[in-house]
Scaffold this active site. Structure first.
Site, short mmCIF file in Angstrom:
data_model
loop_
_atom_site.label_atom_id
_atom_site.label_comp_id
_atom_site.label_asym_id
_atom_site.label_seq_id
_atom_site.Cartn_x
_atom_site.Cartn_y
_atom_site.Cartn_z
N HIS A 100 13.00 -3.50 8.93
CA HIS A 100 14.17 -2.60 8.86
C HIS A 100 15.41 -3.36 8.40
CE1 HIS A 100 16.13 -3.81 12.72
NE2 HIS A 100 14.89 -3.99 13.15
N ASP A 102 18.66 -2.07 8.84
CA ASP A 102 19.87 -1.83 9.65
C ASP A 102 19.95 -2.84 10.79
OD1 ASP A 102 17.56 -0.48 10.74
OD2 ASP A 102 18.91 0.51 12.15
N ASP A 135 16.98 -10.04 13.56
CA ASP A 135 16.61 -8.63 13.83
C ASP A 135 17.28 -7.72 12.82
OD1 ASP A 135 15.79 -6.23 14.93
OD2 ASP A 135 17.20 -6.31 16.60
N GLU A 169 16.25 1.89 12.34
CA GLU A 169 15.44 1.41 13.46
C GLU A 169 16.26 1.23 14.72
OE1 GLU A 169 13.13 -1.04 16.19
OE2 GLU A 169 15.07 -1.58 15.35
N GLU A 170 17.48 0.76 14.56
CA GLU A 170 18.32 0.51 15.74
C GLU A 170 18.89 1.79 16.33
OE1 GLU A 170 18.04 -2.21 17.00
OE2 GLU A 170 17.85 -3.79 15.51
#
Lengths: 484, 484
Positions: A100, A102, A135, A169-170
């Protein structure tokens, strides 16, 4: 004896040579404030997707498409999902790579030592610090760095790849599950370009600790519930009404207190009975893992652990359900001493699920329990307990071909066997991939347990960033030579 | 036979004559947005105090002073208290009259039918609608209207008056208790101007219902507590930590659930034992009061009453303690489904106190109980239960000279005996007056139970506004002729 190490050596050398350039690429990628939770930054997600697309184009990926997923709400478009592929050989295996673009919110005011959206290379400690470094922008680039090394050396990959890079995703991966389902249909991208998906690889979690690499074969699910107690039509004054009226907050704390003990034991009848028994074999897994109570206390930054040994901690994080009480909506939540009787109050709690908890049966047990408890209270208030959302647990076989390949790759790159770990949290899209693409999923983390993924001063060790590319590449080679 | 009615008749007539002018005065007084809770409106409180002072000056009051009480916080001065007196005869009794000039917040967006700071005279229903009409600007003016009638008729009052008008009643009367204490000292206003205060009269509450006038002889006190449970240093993710960590919210709901049952029974040992027993005589009082379950349900706008008869409702509102859970600070309180484990959570609750609950003993019982319950939980978290603030109950003799005078006044003006009521809420300054001025206090409400004092469309019936002046004046005459 596999010739994979020999084949990989020039690629490893090339990745080492590219280190400075790859750090620069990470610096560019994290400079986008791609915070999916912040509506005012939505355009940054589109810009970052364009940047990632340009990298894919430079790597000669084909069929690159940005898919619109509709609006998050009127006037707020969801950011795109990028699908792209590299390699079209019908004789090679096909691997779907998910990552991802984001990131979590970040601001220097939160306590960061450096600007979160400016990559800081701490050379002394060997750290690349910035929001998204671990991340999940760093691992996403690790895949691309590995491809670039192949391109520079004129080498082909041993597998076909299909990339799936999302941007929400977040924020709950809004729209992604439906999108994957659609793209797995006859008219969809995955179906069109691959007669079979052989594996899905996701590098979006972390080692358990800081010294031993890990492969992750299980995730807990999450069923989120609320209990709403409705009393009088409006908030009342506790002087005038206290003692005469049935107070929703009083009912609510009675109900919430019936769910779980201070020792973390779920008190709802029937739930623990659904949990798969712990086997002797399984106990050995926990014993062998390099972890300690001190490491747990360090990660919680406190001494509030319920257990005094690593085995119980790992079991309760990975393979036992848990019930957390998150908070209460509509009660008085400010500072000070307001003498209000809230007209209604909504308690929020969730249960982390594990094999073999049946999600629908769990919902029924929870609701039945709360209804029974409420009936006991003999309250004139109205009460509704309901599921808000659920996401199933995921559990894979850590001895299948994909895990075996990933394990060999880890030994090659890091010189040690990976810990076989599970995660307490949920990545609901894992199960969607497994079910829709009829393929096993492997979670191959690049970063370490202390990377601070959702916290301040998020980092990835430079070593992990460089070895991440080597690890993910090696995985593909070992997977390619495994039996179909 | 008292000649009071004869003496009062011309004053009543004059008050009737002045009705339109007195409505206009109320319109001016409520046009000030004197919201003590709204810092941005602080200047309005000063302007309103100046206006009230001008009325006192026109009534030939003497020794009018506006007292500054210091700053609420740096840069935000507290609004003034006005002290003034009328009459200096050493042979007359002296009565202190308390009222407040500030009002609750109000805005048409809250759902008012008319602008809250523009008096609306609903002639059809006989209502004067506007913020402060009944709480407490209308009753304050009722005192002054009565004085003006005397002035117009060239009559002297049968008592000396000392006015005490404050501006922070709706915000906890900040600074007033200390001020009263100071003014009761040798160097203070009350001591200087009165060798003895014979009575304190407050018109700042309401009839129980809408048909029967009331005199109020008791108020519950309020001890406000918090329970703070401290766990990890920062909020944690329930996926990663759920099941391994002792969650402060789980401990907190266990503790809160041990305080009170859904039937409103206080579960803290020793508390109910301190409550004065209900006597047979007392039961008769509740029976005779004109009230019903329906009226209670109407006032709560719901059917969530814990009792099915008026006697129990009245007893639990007036003379039994109650425990309300107001809310929780620092847990998740927003909308949606956040999977957080709050690092700490603070539960807020209060106990309404009645005779003969000893406030300090209550604190000790509460804290001992919560500590014991927490010890049972065997939690590694830290917990502190503490008192935030307290205010004692007040209970007077409804057969003393001041109440007897007020009762006679009610019969004269309203043609019926008043209900002798208590209030579930607290007016802490009542007790301060009683203790500091060594005088009995009487609460003589002007308005009705449905006035909506802290709600939208606050009103006072025109009849109550006009008769309010007559009632308060009559009270002074009957008090004057009572034995010293």
């Amino acid at each position: 004896m596999s010739d994979v190490p020999t084949k990989l050596q020039p690629i490893f050398d090339q990745l080492d040579k590219n280190t400075d350039a790859n750090i620069a690429k990470l610096a560019t990628a994290i400079s986008y404030k791609a915070v999916s939770a912040d509506e005012s930054l939505r355009q940054e997600l589109f810009k970052k997707a364009d940047y990632i697309q340009s990298l894919l184009e430079n790597l000669n990926c084909t069929d690159i498409e940005q898919f619109a997923l509709g609006d998050e709400k009127p006037g707020l478009p969801l950011p795109p999902v990028i699908l792209a592929r590299l390699g079209t050989s019908p004789t090679k295996k096909t691997v779907v790579v998910y990552a991802h673009m984001d990131v979590q919110p970040a601001s220097i005011e939160d306590g960061w030592d450096t600007e979160p959206f400016e990559l800081h290379h701490d050379k002394e400690r060997g750290l690349l610090i910035g929001r998204g470094s671990t991340d999940d922008t760093g691992p996403l680039l690790a895949w691309l760095n590995m491809l670039e090394a192949h391109q520079q050396l004129g080498l082909e990959l041993p597998v076909n790849l299909i990339f799936c890079f999302e941007s929400m995703e977040e924020s709950g991966s809004i729209g992604l599950e439906k999108f994957i389902q659609e793209q797995a249909q006859t008219s969809g991208y995955f179906y069109k370009y691959a007669s079979q998906i052989d594996a899905v690889a996701i590098s979006d979690n972390y080692w358990l600790g800081t010294t031993t690499p890990a492969l992750t074969y299980g995730l807990r699910g999450c069923n989120y519930y609320q209990i709403k107690v409705d009393g009088p039509k409006a908030d009342l004054h506790s002087g005038v009404f206290g003692g005469c009226i049935a107070e929703p907050m009083i009912d609510l704390v009675q109900l919430l207190s019936s769910l779980v003990s201070s020792q973390g034991e779920i008190l709802i009848p029937g739930v623990m009975e659904m949990v798969a028994p712990v086997t002797e074999d399984e106990k050995e897994i926990y014993k062998s893992i390099n972890y300690s109570v001190d490491e747990f206390n360090e990660s919680s930054n406190s001494k509030t652990c319920l257990f005094d040994n690593k085995e119980e901690i790992l079991m309760h994080r990975w393979r036992m359900p848990s019930l957390s009480v998150h908070g209460i909506e509509n009660a008085f939540s400010g500072q000070g001493a307001k003498t209000v009787i809230p007209a209604n109050s909504t308690g929020k709690f969730s249960i982390r699920t594990v094999p073999h908890i049946d999600s629908a049966k769990l919902d029924a047990l929870v609701i039945e329990h709360v209804n029974k408890q409420f009936a006991k209270l003999n309250s004139p208030n109205k009460m509704v307990c309901e599921l808000i959302h659920d996401g199933a647990y995921w559990y894979s076989d850590p001895r299948n071909a994909s895990f075996t390949a990933a394990s060999k790759a880890t030994e090659l790159v890091w010189g040690m066997k990976p810990d076989l770990t599970r995660e307490g949290g949920s990545i609901p899209i894992t199960l969607t991939f497994e079910q829709e693409l009829k393929s096993s999923v492997v979670l191959i983390p690049c970063g370490r347990g202390n990377d601070g993924a959702h916290s301040i001063n998020e980092k990835i060790d430079l070593e992990n960033y460089v070895k991440g590319g080597k690890l993910l590449g090696s995985y593909l080679y070992y997977l390619a030579e495994s039996d179909k």
